[in-house]
Design a protein around this motif. Structure first.
Motif: not given
Length: 513
Positions: A158, A166-167
């Motif tokens: 991220y 990705d977060g």
């Protein structure tokens, strides 16, 4: 020595390295998983924490006295699918090890764009004692380490890509980790180390990190609200909050014990790898990429070292934070020895670590070669695991003359009570006697034996019957003494009693956390 960067721009070389790296990773995982599978099938009995966590799976709840609920639910799932046995319990640990290795491999590929760095990092990880123990013996550390590795991979991705997906994946693994063990909150140091010097960015990310922490903490909050916040009292006590002095009278000894334990448990061979790499002589080190991988564990270890001068710190408390360090060392070794053909130059520390692990996990083979105990039995951590299956069989024989279903098995120790619940035939309910002089445990939140079973009590202990236990058990009708041997040395003596007339309120319940 070549000074080319770690990122290789030659597409043909990159394709070859990728294919070779993936093949070697999965081949390595196949061999390691097979070896671990053989060990857990033929290995020692469950140690008491493993048995306790399995017992929790028969009493599913929001949380438990000392830990969040995840490990109970995982044990419940695996036991429901494959039955109740020690190999099934430990299969969970082996699978965690496979998952952690995969995340470390992918992190090496994505963060350093090098399959060789990734494979070497996985090798170093899989010969590190902290990792091997967590992926052979199923504890909350197994799940926490898996959550940490997953969160680390996706958080650093991220940071590189800024992709919201990705977060969200990072947040999911943080929730997973908080459901495994509260130590996951220390992942905040990774967030801090990976956010640079931008104060506004650090603040936003730490605030965002706090949301999944609270979500993962919610089941424990619900359970503790119902039980007078005992888990938080317990953690406060473990952290030395009840101590009257900031400096323990044996502060230096505890600090040295912590440092020595980390060198042994975190693998001194990682330090050897650093010495082989000689990073102070490497001009091409990408310090920005290394920083979040080494700084967060360093800060956490420093914090625990400071705590150790006030309160004894268990060697496994910071273990999950160490999963990144083998990757740091592999990156530095890659800069020092760039080609696959040069890898054997760093193989001897790996071989030495494997030999050390064999000595720890299966010391009997060296005893057979030497003709005497090489590793002293009392220094062998496995001696505490010895004999529980036989103790369960002994209790089975002991209760043959009692009315079926009309007796209760109790102990003065939650360790013994948990092992008996696992190893006595039929996995009966077991109980831990209340005692004002011992620390609280999960048994104190479960009911006493039903009235129909109180006239026939089978009491099992590692100590002779104490006055406090006798006051609760009533008249003793029969007793036996059973010795436990490990590596031809007597390591424990078990005392079995048949008593009648259990009085659960004869002794006050514990108040120590």
């Amino acid at each position: 020595m070549s000074t080319a960067p770690v990122f290789n721009s030659n597409p043909f070389h990159a394709l070859y390295s990728r294919s070779l790296g993936i093949t070697r990773f999965w081949s390595l995982m196949g061999i390691i998983t097979l070896v671990k599978g053989v060990y857990v099938y033929y290995g020692p009995d469950l140690f008491t924490e493993e048995a306790q966590y399995w017992l929790w799976s028969r009493h599913l709840d929001w949380a438990y006295y000392s830990k969040p609920p995840l490990i109970a639910y995982v044990n419940s799932l695996s036991s429901g699918l494959f039955g109740i046995s020690a190999p099934v319990v430990r299969l969970n640990a082996v699978l965690c090890g496979l998952g952690i290795s995969y995340f470390v491999f992918r992190l090496g590929v994505e963060h350093f764009r090098s399959h060789r760095v990734a494979v070497l990092g996985v090798v170093l990880l899989n010969v590190s004692p902290f990792f091997v123990t967590a992926t052979l013996f199923f504890t909350t550390d197994s799940l926490l380490m898996l959550a940490w590795a997953g969160a680390l991979r996706y958080f650093l991705r991220y940071v590189d890509t800024g992709q919201p997906g990705d977060g969200w994946r990072t947040a999911a693994f943080v929730v997973f980790g908080m459901l495994a063990k509260p130590t996951m909150v220390l992942f905040g140091f990774v967030v801090l180390a990976g956010s640079g010097r931008n104060f506004a960015l650090i603040s936003r990310r730490l605030l965002a990190f706090g949301i999944p922490v609270l979500v993962g903490l919610l089941p424990s909050l619900i359970w503790n609200y119902q039980h007078d916040w005992v888990t938080f009292r317990h953690i406060f006590t473990l952290a030395g909050g009840s101590g009257s002095s900031l400096l323990h009278r044996n502060a230096l000894g505890q600090l040295l014990e912590f440092v020595g334990g980390q060198l042994a448990y975190g693998s001194i061979f990682i330090v050897v790898g650093l010495l082989l790499a000689r990073p102070w002589k490497l001009p091409t080190v990408d310090h920005a990429r290394l920083l979040p991988l080494w700084l967060a564990p360093a800060l956490i270890l420093a914090g625990f070292a400071v705590l150790s001068v006030h309160k004894r710190v268990e060697v496994n408390w910071p273990s999950a934070t160490l999963v990144a360090w083998p990757l740091v060392v592999s990156y530095l070794l890659h800069l020092r020895y760039r080609r696959w053909s040069e890898t054997p130059r760093v193989a001897w520390p790996v071989g030495l670590s494997v030999a050390t692990l064999l000595l720890i996990l299966q010391p009997g083979w060296l005893d057979a070669v030497a003709g005497r105990p090489v590793l002293p039995v009392k220094a062998d951590p496995l001696y505490r695991l010895a004999g529980w299956r036989q103790i369960g069989q002994t209790v089975d024989d002991f209760v043959k003359d009692l009315p079926p279903g009309h007796f209760a098995i109790v102990s003065d120790s939650y360790h013994t009570a948990s092992e008996l619940a696992f190893y006595v035939g039929g996995h009966p309910d077991t109980y831990c006697l209340p005692n004002a002089n011992r620390r609280m445990n999960q048994f104190d939140f479960w009911p006493a034996p039903p009235a129909s079973q109180r006239q026939n009590i089978v009491y099992v202990s590692e100590d002779p019957l104490s006055p406090e236990a006798r006051a609760q058990l009533g008249p003793v009708l029969r007793q036996e003494v059973w010795p436990v041997y490990y590596r031809n040395v007597r390591v424990r003596t078990m005392y079995l009693y048949h008593a009648r007339g259990y009085r659960p309120k004869a002794v006050k319940k514990p108040v120590m956390y």
